[in-house]
Motif scaffolding. Structure first.
Motif, PDB file in Angstrom:
ATOM      1  N   ALA A   1      36.159   6.133  -3.362  1.00 28.07           N
ATOM      2  CA  ALA A   1      36.170   6.798  -2.065  1.00 28.07           C
ATOM      3  C   ALA A   1      34.873   6.404  -1.364  1.00 28.07           C
ATOM      4  O   ALA A   1      33.950   5.887  -1.997  1.00 28.07           O
ATOM      5  N   TYR A   2      34.821   6.654  -0.073  1.00 21.79           N
ATOM      6  CA  TYR A   2      33.661   6.214   0.707  1.00 21.79           C
ATOM      7  C   TYR A   2      33.193   7.337   1.630  1.00 21.79           C
ATOM      8  O   TYR A   2      33.984   8.152   2.097  1.00 21.79           O
ATOM      9  N   ILE A   3      31.895   7.339   1.890  1.00 20.50           N
ATOM     10  CA  ILE A   3      31.314   8.219   2.908  1.00 20.50           C
ATOM     11  C   ILE A   3      30.687   7.333   3.976  1.00 20.50           C
ATOM     12  O   ILE A   3      29.793   6.533   3.681  1.00 20.50           O
ATOM     13  N   VAL A   4      31.191   7.457   5.199  1.00 23.19           N
ATOM     14  CA  VAL A   4      30.608   6.747   6.333  1.00 23.19           C
ATOM     15  C   VAL A   4      29.605   7.694   6.988  1.00 23.19           C
ATOM     16  O   VAL A   4      29.963   8.800   7.406  1.00 23.19           O
ATOM     17  N   HIS A   5      28.365   7.277   7.065  1.00 22.31           N
ATOM     18  CA  HIS A   5      27.307   8.147   7.599  1.00 22.31           C
ATOM     19  C   HIS A   5      27.298   8.050   9.125  1.00 22.31           C
ATOM     20  O   HIS A   5      26.489   7.336   9.733  1.00 22.31           O
ATOM     21  N   LEU A   6      28.221   8.788   9.713  1.00 25.36           N
ATOM     22  CA  LEU A   6      28.370   8.767  11.165  1.00 25.36           C
ATOM     23  C   LEU A   6      27.110   9.249  11.870  1.00 25.36           C
ATOM     24  O   LEU A   6      26.809   8.806  12.992  1.00 25.36           O
ATOM     25  N   GLN A   7      26.353  10.136  11.218  1.00 32.78           N
ATOM     26  CA  GLN A   7      25.126  10.649  11.826  1.00 32.78           C
ATOM     27  C   GLN A   7      24.079   9.550  11.982  1.00 32.78           C
ATOM     28  O   GLN A   7      23.166   9.667  12.799  1.00 32.78           O
ATOM     29  N   SER A   8      24.201   8.486  11.202  1.00 28.12           N
ATOM     30  CA  SER A   8      23.319   7.317  11.346  1.00 28.12           C
ATOM     31  C   SER A   8      23.961   6.243  12.207  1.00 28.12           C
ATOM     32  O   SER A   8      23.316   5.660  13.089  1.00 28.12           O
ATOM     33  N   LEU A   9      25.234   5.984  11.944  1.00 30.72           N
ATOM     34  CA  LEU A   9      25.924   4.855  12.579  1.00 30.72           C
ATOM     35  C   LEU A   9      26.059   5.027  14.092  1.00 30.72           C
ATOM     36  O   LEU A   9      25.700   4.122  14.860  1.00 30.72           O
ATOM     37  N   LEU A  10      26.597   6.164  14.542  1.00 31.53           N
ATOM     38  CA  LEU A  10      26.904   6.311  15.965  1.00 31.53           C
ATOM     39  C   LEU A  10      25.655   6.233  16.840  1.00 31.53           C
ATOM     40  O   LEU A  10      25.646   5.517  17.839  1.00 31.53           O
ATOM     41  N   PRO A  11      24.566   6.961  16.515  1.00 29.80           N
ATOM     42  CA  PRO A  11      23.372   6.831  17.359  1.00 29.80           C
ATOM     43  C   PRO A  11      22.727   5.451  17.287  1.00 29.80           C
ATOM     44  O   PRO A  11      22.170   4.966  18.283  1.00 29.80           O
ATOM     45  N   ALA A  12      22.781   4.813  16.111  1.00 30.38           N
ATOM     46  CA  ALA A  12      22.181   3.479  15.990  1.00 30.38           C
ATOM     47  C   ALA A  12      22.935   2.468  16.845  1.00 30.38           C
ATOM     48  O   ALA A  12      22.324   1.614  17.511  1.00 30.38           O
ATOM     49  N   TRP A  13      24.268   2.555  16.845  1.00 32.81           N
ATOM     50  CA  TRP A  13      25.042   1.627  17.673  1.00 32.81           C
ATOM     51  C   TRP A  13      24.847   1.938  19.153  1.00 32.81           C
ATOM     52  O   TRP A  13      24.766   1.034  19.981  1.00 32.81           O
ATOM     53  N   ARG A  14      24.750   3.221  19.479  1.00 33.37           N
ATOM     54  CA  ARG A  14      24.483   3.612  20.872  1.00 33.37           C
ATOM     55  C   ARG A  14      23.152   3.024  21.343  1.00 33.37           C
ATOM     56  O   ARG A  14      23.048   2.500  22.449  1.00 33.37           O
ATOM     57  N   GLN A  15      22.152   3.116  20.481  1.00 34.18           N
ATOM     58  CA  GLN A  15      20.836   2.562  20.841  1.00 34.18           C
ATOM     59  C   GLN A  15      20.921   1.057  21.051  1.00 34.18           C
ATOM     60  O   GLN A  15      20.289   0.501  21.972  1.00 34.18           O
ATOM     61  N   TYR A  16      21.704   0.382  20.214  1.00 37.44           N
ATOM     62  CA  TYR A  16      21.886  -1.062  20.392  1.00 37.44           C
ATOM     63  C   TYR A  16      22.552  -1.368  21.729  1.00 37.44           C
ATOM     64  O   TYR A  16      22.114  -2.267  22.463  1.00 37.44           O
ATOM     65  N   LEU A  17      23.614  -0.627  22.059  1.00 39.13           N
ATOM     66  CA  LEU A  17      24.292  -0.845  23.338  1.00 39.13           C
ATOM     67  C   LEU A  17      23.332  -0.628  24.510  1.00 39.13           C
ATOM     68  O   LEU A  17      23.330  -1.407  25.474  1.00 39.13           O
ATOM     69  N   GLU A  18      22.522   0.407  24.423  1.00 47.18           N
ATOM     70  CA  GLU A  18      21.542   0.672  25.486  1.00 47.18           C
ATOM     71  C   GLU A  18      20.549  -0.477  25.604  1.00 47.18           C
ATOM     72  O   GLU A  18      20.184  -0.886  26.710  1.00 47.18           O
ATOM     73  N   LEU A  28      26.988   2.952  29.799  1.00 50.94           N
ATOM     74  CA  LEU A  28      26.856   3.879  30.920  1.00 50.94           C
ATOM     75  C   LEU A  28      26.917   5.284  30.349  1.00 50.94           C
ATOM     76  O   LEU A  28      27.960   5.708  29.834  1.00 50.94           O
ATOM     77  N   ASN A  29      25.801   5.998  30.406  1.00 49.21           N
ATOM     78  CA  ASN A  29      25.709   7.323  29.802  1.00 49.21           C
ATOM     79  C   ASN A  29      26.260   8.358  30.781  1.00 49.21           C
ATOM     80  O   ASN A  29      25.516   9.058  31.466  1.00 49.21           O
ATOM     81  N   GLU A  30      27.586   8.442  30.848  1.00 46.73           N
ATOM     82  CA  GLU A  30      28.226   9.331  31.806  1.00 46.73           C
ATOM     83  C   GLU A  30      29.686   9.542  31.419  1.00 46.73           C
ATOM     84  O   GLU A  30      30.247   8.801  30.619  1.00 46.73           O
ATOM     85  N   ASN A  31      30.301  10.566  31.979  1.00 49.49           N
ATOM     86  CA  ASN A  31      31.748  10.710  31.911  1.00 49.49           C
ATOM     87  C   ASN A  31      32.400   9.697  32.839  1.00 49.49           C
ATOM     88  O   ASN A  31      31.836   9.378  33.903  1.00 49.49           O
TER      89      ASN A  31
END
Length: 358
Positions: A143-160, A166-169
């Motif tokens: 089984a696997y644990i994906v550390h979303l608490q690390s992955l999502l902000p790190a990828w967001r920072q890369y995109l920025e 675009l940080n908006e709705n």
């Protein structure tokens, strides 16, 4: 340059697990994209444990397309972790405490049928200091644990950092869908793809799809004496975080709900279950809830609208976003670049009649 011609520009709406995976494959295959996301915290991706479990349900059924999806997910998360230099994936096992004799019988029946990923725990005396259990233990591996608490902000920072966020709705009044292009404010693109989670059920292009939203809740607990090297399961899951001593615990499907807010009843019931299961002290440190973009068929929605052919969707992952999103984000990318086929059970072409309804 992208394969197959001029470089494409695509808008991606949403940066949950689906939008993250899609923009990752766009980056890998040189598709120019801009992600539109307001970093809302009360989303399934920000509430989920990040668990990838190869079997599911009381009948211990092997998950759909396991031989393709699970290795692909493992490889993708390993690549992303290396690229971003953050912890993204742990490969582990699930220690499955049977809650009653019937669940043990179901597990053994599957073993006799030579089902993959499962076995009986040889040393059932390993855990009496930590748990109450009466009916034995199975093991589910890997089984696997994906550390979303690390992955999502790190990828967001890369995109920025690449000016691709675009940080908006999404402002629908500023969106124009023409036959040959997409215009959003001052951006002109070839396509737009909605990875908008539960908002997809109200998306004017895709609201006719058979979404079946449900609500999930989870507690974050601190249990300093609980070994962190396993996922534990009884009537609930206990999934270790990367941060020592902290665990995610949950698994509920609420189909009749008033809103996405945490409920006192879930907290009380879960606390009672934990008190009867755990022998070690624990402390509840957070309580989260979110709506999930599940579907009636339990299959994702992938592809492009049959009328608005430059409007796409990657959604409907339900509780399996961490396992399904990498594979189908890659399929959708190949479809864009090479007109490669999308898995028929996921392709929204199966709902063409619904989507072309006048």
């Amino acid at each position: 340059m992208a394969e197959g011609g001029a470089k494409k520009k695509i808008l991606v709406v949403g940066q949950g697990i689906s939008g993250t995976m899609l923009s990752w494959f766009f980056e890998q295959r040189q598709i120019d994209c801009i992600v539109i996301d307001n970093n809302q915290q009360q989303t399934p991706s920000n509430t989920a444990a990040g668990l990838i479990n190869p079997v599911t349900g009381r009948r211990v059924v092997t998950v759909w397309m396991d031989e393709q999806i699970l290795p692909f997910a493992e490889q993708t998360y390993q690549q992303m972790g290396k690229f971003l230099n953050v912890p993204v994936l742990d490969k582990t096992s699930i220690t499955d405490f049977f809650p009653n004799p019937f669940m043990r019988e179901s597990f053994i029946k599957k073993l006799q049928q030579k089902a993959p990923y499962i076995k009986l725990e040889k040393d059932e005396g390993r855990f009496p200091s930590y748990f109450n259990y009466e009916f034995g233990i199975g093991t589910i591996s890997p089984a696997y644990i994906v550390h979303l608490q690390s992955l999502l902000p790190a990828w967001r920072q890369y995109l920025e950092s690449k000016q691709r966020l675009l940080n908006e709705n999404l402002d629908r009044s500023a969106l124009t869908v023409a036959a040959d292009k997409i215009i959003y404010k001052d951006i002109e693109a070839d396509k737009i793809i909605f990875c908008d989670g539960v908002e997809g059920a109200e998306n004017p292009y895709f609201s006719l799809l058979p979404f079946a939203l449900n609500k999930g809740e989870a507690l974050i607990i601190e249990a300093k004496d609980l070994p962190p090297n396993h996922i534990y399961k009884k009537s609930m899951m206990l999934v270790p975080f990367k941060e020592p001593s902290f665990f995610w615990t949950g698994t509920n499907y609420i189909w009749d709900f008033e809103d996405a807010a945490p409920t006192a009843s879930f907290r009380e019931n879960s606390e009672q279950v934990l008190k009867s299961w755990l022998k070690v002290p624990f402390k509840i440190v957070d309580h989260k809830a979110a709506l999930r973009p599940a579907t009636i068929e339990r299959r994702p929605f992938v592809g492009f609208h049959p009328i608005h052919k430059n409007v796409g969707i990657l959604n409907g992952m339900g509780t399996k976003g961490c396992s399904l999103a990498p594979y189908f984000a890659s399929q959708l990318t190949d479809h864009i670049l090479q007109q490669a086929a999308i898995e028929s059970e996921a392709d929204i072409a199966r709902h063409a009649r619904l989507l072309t309804r006048p």
